[in-house]
Scaffold this motif. Structure first.
Motif, short mmCIF file in Angstrom:
data_model
loop_
_atom_site.label_atom_id
_atom_site.label_comp_id
_atom_site.label_asym_id
_atom_site.label_seq_id
_atom_site.Cartn_x
_atom_site.Cartn_y
_atom_site.Cartn_z
N SER A 1 33.60 21.69 45.61
CA SER A 1 34.83 22.39 45.65
C SER A 1 35.76 22.06 44.43
CB SER A 1 35.59 22.10 46.94
OG SER A 1 35.98 20.92 46.97
N VAL A 2 36.89 22.65 44.20
CA VAL A 2 37.98 22.14 43.32
C VAL A 2 39.06 22.16 44.03
CG1 VAL A 2 36.93 22.84 41.02
CG2 VAL A 2 38.31 24.58 42.58
N GLU A 3 40.23 21.04 44.03
CA GLU A 3 41.02 20.92 44.70
C GLU A 3 42.24 20.43 44.08
OE1 GLU A 3 39.44 19.27 48.24
OE2 GLU A 3 39.74 17.59 47.52
N THR A 4 43.61 20.52 44.60
CA THR A 4 44.75 20.21 43.85
C THR A 4 45.66 19.94 44.58
OG1 THR A 4 46.11 20.14 41.77
CG2 THR A 4 45.27 22.36 42.70
N LYS A 5 46.92 19.30 44.38
CA LYS A 5 47.99 19.43 45.15
C LYS A 5 48.83 20.20 44.39
CE LYS A 5 48.33 14.49 46.33
NZ LYS A 5 48.91 13.08 46.11
N VAL A 6 49.83 21.09 45.37
CA VAL A 6 50.71 21.85 44.76
C VAL A 6 51.99 21.51 45.14
CG1 VAL A 6 51.30 24.37 44.61
CG2 VAL A 6 48.83 23.58 45.22
N SER A 7 52.97 21.75 43.99
CA SER A 7 54.29 21.32 44.07
C SER A 7 54.82 22.34 44.97
CB SER A 7 55.17 20.68 42.97
OG SER A 7 54.20 19.78 42.29
N LYS A 8 56.09 22.10 45.38
CA LYS A 8 57.13 23.07 46.05
C LYS A 8 57.55 24.12 44.96
CE LYS A 8 61.65 23.30 48.23
NZ LYS A 8 62.90 22.54 48.70
N GLY A 9 57.70 25.41 45.34
CA GLY A 9 58.12 26.09 44.49
C GLY A 9 56.94 26.79 43.44
N ASP A 10 55.95 26.28 43.27
CA ASP A 10 54.63 26.68 42.63
C ASP A 10 54.00 27.72 43.41
OD1 ASP A 10 55.34 25.18 40.68
OD2 ASP A 10 53.84 23.75 40.91
N SER A 11 53.04 28.52 43.04
CA SER A 11 52.38 29.42 43.71
C SER A 11 50.86 29.36 43.27
CB SER A 11 52.74 30.87 43.40
OG SER A 11 53.91 31.26 43.76
N ALA A 12 50.09 29.66 44.38
CA ALA A 12 48.40 29.26 43.74
C ALA A 12 47.86 30.79 44.25
CB ALA A 12 47.96 28.43 44.93
N TYR A 13 46.85 31.12 43.03
CA TYR A 13 46.17 32.41 43.38
C TYR A 13 44.60 32.31 43.34
CZ TYR A 13 50.82 34.62 42.33
OH TYR A 13 51.93 35.12 42.17
N LEU A 14 43.92 33.31 43.97
CA LEU A 14 42.58 33.33 43.91
C LEU A 14 42.11 34.30 42.67
CD1 LEU A 14 39.61 32.37 44.82
CD2 LEU A 14 39.93 34.09 46.53
N VAL A 15 41.80 33.93 41.62
CA VAL A 15 41.69 35.02 40.35
C VAL A 15 40.30 35.08 40.17
CG1 VAL A 15 42.16 35.50 38.04
CG2 VAL A 15 43.92 34.37 39.48
N ILE A 16 39.56 36.34 39.87
CA ILE A 16 38.16 36.64 39.56
C ILE A 16 38.13 37.20 38.16
CG2 ILE A 16 35.99 37.69 40.12
CD1 ILE A 16 36.95 35.58 42.04
N GLN A 17 37.35 36.51 37.11
CA GLN A 17 37.37 37.12 35.71
C GLN A 17 35.93 37.71 35.93
OE1 GLN A 17 38.14 33.88 33.04
NE2 GLN A 17 40.38 34.57 32.99
N ASP A 18 35.80 38.90 34.98
CA ASP A 18 34.35 39.29 34.52
C ASP A 18 33.87 38.37 33.40
OD1 ASP A 18 35.31 39.99 32.27
OD2 ASP A 18 35.20 42.34 32.98
N SER A 19 32.64 38.62 33.19
CA SER A 19 31.79 37.92 31.93
C SER A 19 32.61 37.83 30.76
CB SER A 19 30.49 37.91 31.99
OG SER A 19 30.37 39.46 31.71
N PHE B 1 54.32 28.25 47.65
CA PHE B 1 54.83 26.93 48.22
C PHE B 1 56.47 26.80 48.23
CE2 PHE B 1 50.79 24.91 49.22
CZ PHE B 1 49.83 25.53 48.30
N GLY B 2 56.90 27.72 48.72
CA GLY B 2 58.39 27.96 48.68
C GLY B 2 59.24 26.83 49.24
N THR B 3 58.75 26.44 50.61
CA THR B 3 59.33 25.32 51.38
C THR B 3 59.00 23.84 51.10
OG1 THR B 3 57.76 25.92 53.12
CG2 THR B 3 59.61 27.13 53.35
N GLY B 4 57.95 23.65 50.42
CA GLY B 4 57.48 22.33 50.17
C GLY B 4 56.07 22.21 49.46
N ASP B 5 55.81 20.83 49.17
CA ASP B 5 54.67 20.51 48.30
C ASP B 5 53.50 20.94 49.44
OD1 ASP B 5 56.44 19.60 46.68
OD2 ASP B 5 55.87 17.49 47.16
N GLY B 6 52.36 21.09 48.90
CA GLY B 6 51.16 21.02 49.73
C GLY B 6 49.87 21.01 48.98
#
Ligand code: NAP
Ligand code: MG
Length: 404
Positions: free
Chosen positions: A141-159, A172-177
């Motif tokens: 897996s890949v994983e990371t911490k996220v700071s308050k205010g940031d957003s995380a997306y699942l993005v798929i690209q073609d070749s 992550f509007g209300t806090g870190d995660g």
């Protein structure tokens, strides 16, 4: 008495330390007097792997692809301390991992039950075999911490790098995660499914599989769909003929059913579930020395082994000339598994029946109170005071029963 003749050789992978010592004794005391043993021998000891730059492991795995049945002794997976101890050229990879990669196989573990050693779950009167998918999910897996205010997306690209889809995981509007990305491959799941169905047929066990498809409607559901597709298209008939079945249900339902059951099934586990549940099941049945293990490839090649390691602590005692009481049961099962499978494939019923007799002689020996030290504290049987035997005495006690 004439020795049992074999047709195709078994791939024999020798190993390290105490299990290498047991290996020789098992052959001399329990097999060679009865079987005109034919093997293609590969020395997978750490010394030999180092000498051949690990080519010997690859050759042994290729030989298994060619001949179909192998038996493997436990081997050292080197770490920094072993590199020093054996003056290795390199920290060679785990031989089990190498063989698994080349055969694209799945490991199945099954406890060896004897009267007198009661599982912690007393209802489990038959063995529960466990299959663990060994690819993907949180183990790649890949994983990371996220700071308050940031957003995380699942993005798929073609070749070509064009965006195909984008889904918001969370703002992550209300806090870190924290956030994590996992994946799996249809091909790996298919290979896993085939290995599991082959094992069920080979061991005559119904196959139970659970995931969380109600919550994970794409990811877990893909596992469910692939298992169902492959079962219907390739295995349904053979299972019907053998009086076996395949059951898929939710993982929590499976856990509840397993607890209520008397055992006697193959429990197919996703990678994480298998990591956790195999330790629970192994512990519930008693000892690593009583756990058999086989690697099965999707095209039906078999490599039998013990589930434990090379029992280093006992080996150092052995080297000092001290007595050891090392349990050889799982290693005997590796041999009986391989001999019986070879007998089945080559149509040699005497070889199959020899393997069964050797297993029975081993169980009878323990059930009548003669065993290695690891089993003594677990053994309870009315009117029998268990006797601790050393490694060789135990094998000789089995041999004298086998003789009868
Ligand atoms: P291990 O060899 O399984 O032994 C751990 C302890 O478990 C032993 O010291 C012993 O406890 C007990 N034990 C295990 N098997 C036993 C048996 N047959 N009879 C009696 N007691 C038994 O694990 P390890 O010490 O962590 O690893 C030793 C080496 O084995 C390592 O180099 C590792 O890389 C390798 N390994 C190989 C495989 C494989 O090839 N399949 C698997 C695992 C580990 P007591 O000391 O309390 O008696
Ligand atoms: Mg685990």
């Amino acid at each position: 008495m004439a020795k049992i003749q074999m047709k195709t050789p078994i791939v024999e992978m020798d190993g390290d330390e105490m299990t290498r010592i047991l290996w020789g004794w098992i052959k001399d005391i329990l097999i060679l007097p009865y079987v005109d043993l034919r093997t293609e021998y590969y020395d997978l000891s750490l010394v030999k792997r180092d000498e051949t730059e690990d080519q010997i492991t690859i050759d042994a795995a290729e030989a298994t692809k060619r001949l179909g049945v192998a038996v493997k002794c436990a081997t050292i997976t080197p770490n920094a301390q072993r590199v020093e101890e054996y003056h290795l050229k390199k920290m060679w990879k785990s031989p089990n991992g190498t063989v698994r990669r080349i055969l694209d196989g799945t490991v199945f573990r099954k406890p060896i039950l004897v009267k007198g050693i009661t599982p912690y779950v007393p209802g489990w009167t038959k063995p529960i075999a466990i299959a663990r998918h060994a690819y993907g999910d949180i183990y790649n897996s890949v994983e990371t911490k996220v700071s308050k205010g940031d957003s995380a997306y699942l993005v798929i690209q073609d070749s070509d790098g064009n965006e195909v889809s984008r889904q918001l995981i969370h703002s992550f509007g209300t806090g870190d995660g924290i956030v994590q990305g996992i994946h799996n491959l249809d091909d790996s799941i298919r290979a896993f499914a085939r290995s599991c169905f082959n094992y069920g047929l080979s061991e005559k066990l119904p196959v139970w599989f659970g995931a969380k498809d109600t919550i994970s409607k794409t990811y877990d559901h893909r596992f469910k769909d692939i298992f169902n597709e492959i079962f219907e298209a390739e295995y349904k008939e053979a299972f019907d003929e053998a009086g076996l079945y395949f059951m898929y249900t939710l993982i929590d339902d499976i856990v509840a059913r397993v607890m209520r059951s008397e055992g006697g099934m193959l429990w197919v586990c996703r990678n994480y579930d298998g990591d956790v549940m195999s330790d629970m099941v192994a512990t519930a049945y008693g000892s690593l020395g009583m756990m058999s293990s086989v690697l099965v490839s999707p095209d039906g090649k078999y490599e039998y082994e013990a589930a434990h390691g090379t029992v280093t602590r006992h080996y150092y005692k052995y080297l000092k000339g001290e007595e050891t009481s090392t349990n050889s049961v799982a290693t005997i099962w590796a041999w009986t598994g391989a001999l019986a499978k070879r007998g089945e494939l080559d149509d040699i019923p005497e070889l199959v029946s020899f393997a069964k007799k050797l297993e029975k002689a081993t169980l009878d020996t323990i059930e009548s109170g003669y065993m290695t030290g690891d089993l003594i504290p677990m053994f309870r049987s009315e009117g029998i005071t268990p006797v601790k035997m050393n490694s060789i005495q135990f094998l000789q006690a089995i041999a004298s029963r086998l003789e009868k």
